[in-house]
Scaffold this motif. Structure first.
Motif: not given
Ligand code: ADP
Ligand code: MG
Length: 485
Positions: A46-57
């Motif tokens: 249950q992890v969106a890219l922004v929750d994983a702090a991917m660059p640019g999110m």
């Protein structure tokens, strides 16, 4: 009221407590992403890219979480700040991928409020709320899966939390417990947090200091991450005594963050307290300030359901309940609803007796929640009707209740099938009374010789001979007539 004091060698000390409650917002999605929030999912599903702090999110605020925070503020009689700001709180930890938590610092969404707490001795006290702000949760580090590695589960990362900060108004472990229970009850009434402490939806940090009664506040310690009311109370008790023992011998309290070891019942030092500047707070440049419309806030206020205090007053007024009964019946929304369904169109006092007496007893004994009760409110109402119209004596009614609880049956059919109807026919009872009198000449003589207490024994005999079905009042009356000639 009994003031809570800690006895030291040189006199009494008082405990001063302020609580920070972290309440997970009921919302399908996270605070800044559309990832789901359901409890118990497989790690990292249950992890969106922004929750994983991917660059640019980039984070996008979830309006539902804002709505829930405002509703909660209103329910805590707090000031709603129409303008609030999200800040970055910077710290480094493996389960916090961006290296900062998005929180609110100088301009939270909710300002000062207050709640009334209900103490065990029946008294109430007001506790101030300092503020409520929205922030995102961190992920979870898992240390016990492999001896040589730590795993990280980001399902919780980014989930919306409301941090509710109290004023240092709490003076005993009992008050702290009552405060948490009241906050939990209010949040559950309005549905902004499910209040499940075991699953971590509600967690508490406790700030404690001690002082001589009436003097300035002392230096406090903060005990982190307490996940049950009982642990909060135990931790406070232990920590206050620890501080008193240090102060009594002329020592000094270090302001620090401590952990409660529930196995040992002790608190121990975790780290020295960080100051606000350690977090290098600054407004999050990825998020606009939150500006609310006053009309919208007013609308949310109008739509709030009846809250526990108001419900309690109404139960006392409308159903004639005592303060204690009403307090027990409003503590949980589901209990209050159940009770009202039983009391509807019936004697409220009698309904309250059956709910808090037989029903609670049976639920406790079986460990069932009221929502899983085998006896529905409608069915219990049916039984209460048969007590009210005297079809059943209290004793037989209890038996019928037990059968209902075990089988899920209805009172009327159980009464019919088992022939449990109370005998109120005076002629029938009179016959039994006469039989009992003629069978026991010795007791009759004793009674007539002045042993008044035997009346109870006679009533018992009549009840026994009628298999409990005689109306005891009528039995009593007829016995008095016959024996007192
Ligand atoms: P911080 O930002 O460092 O956590 P706050 O001023 O926000 O500090 O206070 C956090 C909590 O500590 C609040 O609940 C407050 O009521 C409580 N608190 C503040 N001073 C004391 C004190 N001297 N003793 C006990 N609790 C305190
Ligand atoms: Mg704090």
């Amino acid at each position: 009221m009994g003031v809570y004091r800690i006895e030291g060698e040189s006199g009494e000390w008082e405990m001063v407590v302020g609580l920070e409650i972290h309440a997970q917002v009921v919302s399908k999605a996270k605070l800044f992403s559309s990832a789901p929030t359901e409890f118990g999912a497989k790690a990292n599903t249950q992890v969106a890219l922004v929750d994983a702090a991917m660059p640019g999110m980039l984070p996008v605020i979830n309006g539902e979480c804002v709505r829930q925070a405002v509703r909660t503020g209103l329910a805590l009689a707090a000031e709603i700040n129409l303008h609030s700001v999200f800040d970055r709180k910077n710290y480094f930890y493996p389960d916090l991928p961006p290296g900062y938590q998005i929180s609110q610092y100088s301009q939270p969404i909710v300002g000062e409020g207050k709640i009334e707490i209900n103490l065990e001795n029946g008294e109430t006290r007001e506790i101030g709320i300092t503020r409520l702000h929205l922030e995102m949760d961190a992920g979870k580090s898992i240390h016990d899966m492999r001896p040589d590695a730590t795993f990280v589960d980001l399902n919780r990362a980014g989930v919306a939390l409301m941090e509710i900060v109290s004023e240092p108004d709490i003076r005993s472990p009992g008050e702290a417990g009552a405060y948490i229970r009241k906050i939990r009850s209010i949040l559950r009434y309005i549905g902004s947090c499910d209040g499940n402490m075991e699953q971590g939806s509600l967690r508490c940090d406790a700030n404690v200091s001690v002082r001589r009664p009436g003097e300035e506040f002392g230096t406090r310690c903060e005990i982190k991450n307490l996940n049950s009311v009982r642990f909060v109370m135990k931790a406070l008790e232990y920590e206050a005594i620890r501080q008193v023992e240090i102060l009594e011998v002329g020592g000094k309290i270090d302001q620090e963050t401590r952990l409660f070891d529930s196995g040992k019942g002790e608190t121990r030092s975790m780290r020295s307290k960080e100051e606000a500047h350690d977090y290098r707070y600054f407004p999050d440049p990825d998020l606009l300030p939150v500006d609310l419309e006053a009309d919208w806030v007013e609308e949310l206020k109008r739509e709030l359901p009846e809250l526990p205090d108001a419900k309690k007053e109404r139960f006392i007024d409308v159903y004639g309940l005592s303060v204690e009964e009403a307090g027990v019946l409003v503590a949980e929304k589901e209990i209050a609803e159940y009770f009202e369904a039983v009391a509807d169109g019936r004697d409220g006092k009698l309904a309250a007796n059956w709910v808090t007496g037989e029903l609670f007893g049976a639920l406790n004994a079986t460990g069932l929640d009221i929502t899983a009760s085998p006896v529905s409110a409608l069915s219990l109402g049916g039984l209460v009707d048969r007590v009210a119209d005297k079809t059943l004596s209290r004793r037989i009614a209890k038996e019928v209740f037990e059968i209902m609880f075990d089988t899920g049956g209805e009172a009327d059919s159980i009464i019919k099938d088992r022939g449990l109807k109370q005998v109120t026919d005076t002629g029938a009872i009179e016959a039994v009374v006469e039989q009992v009198i003629s069978d026991n000449p010795g007791k009759v003589a004793e009674y007539k010789g002045g042993k008044d207490k035997l009346m109870g024994w006679f009533v018992g005999q009549v009840m026994k001979a009628s298999q409990g079905k005689a109306n005891p009042q009528i039995a009593n009356e007829i016995l008095s007539q016959k024996l007192n000639v």
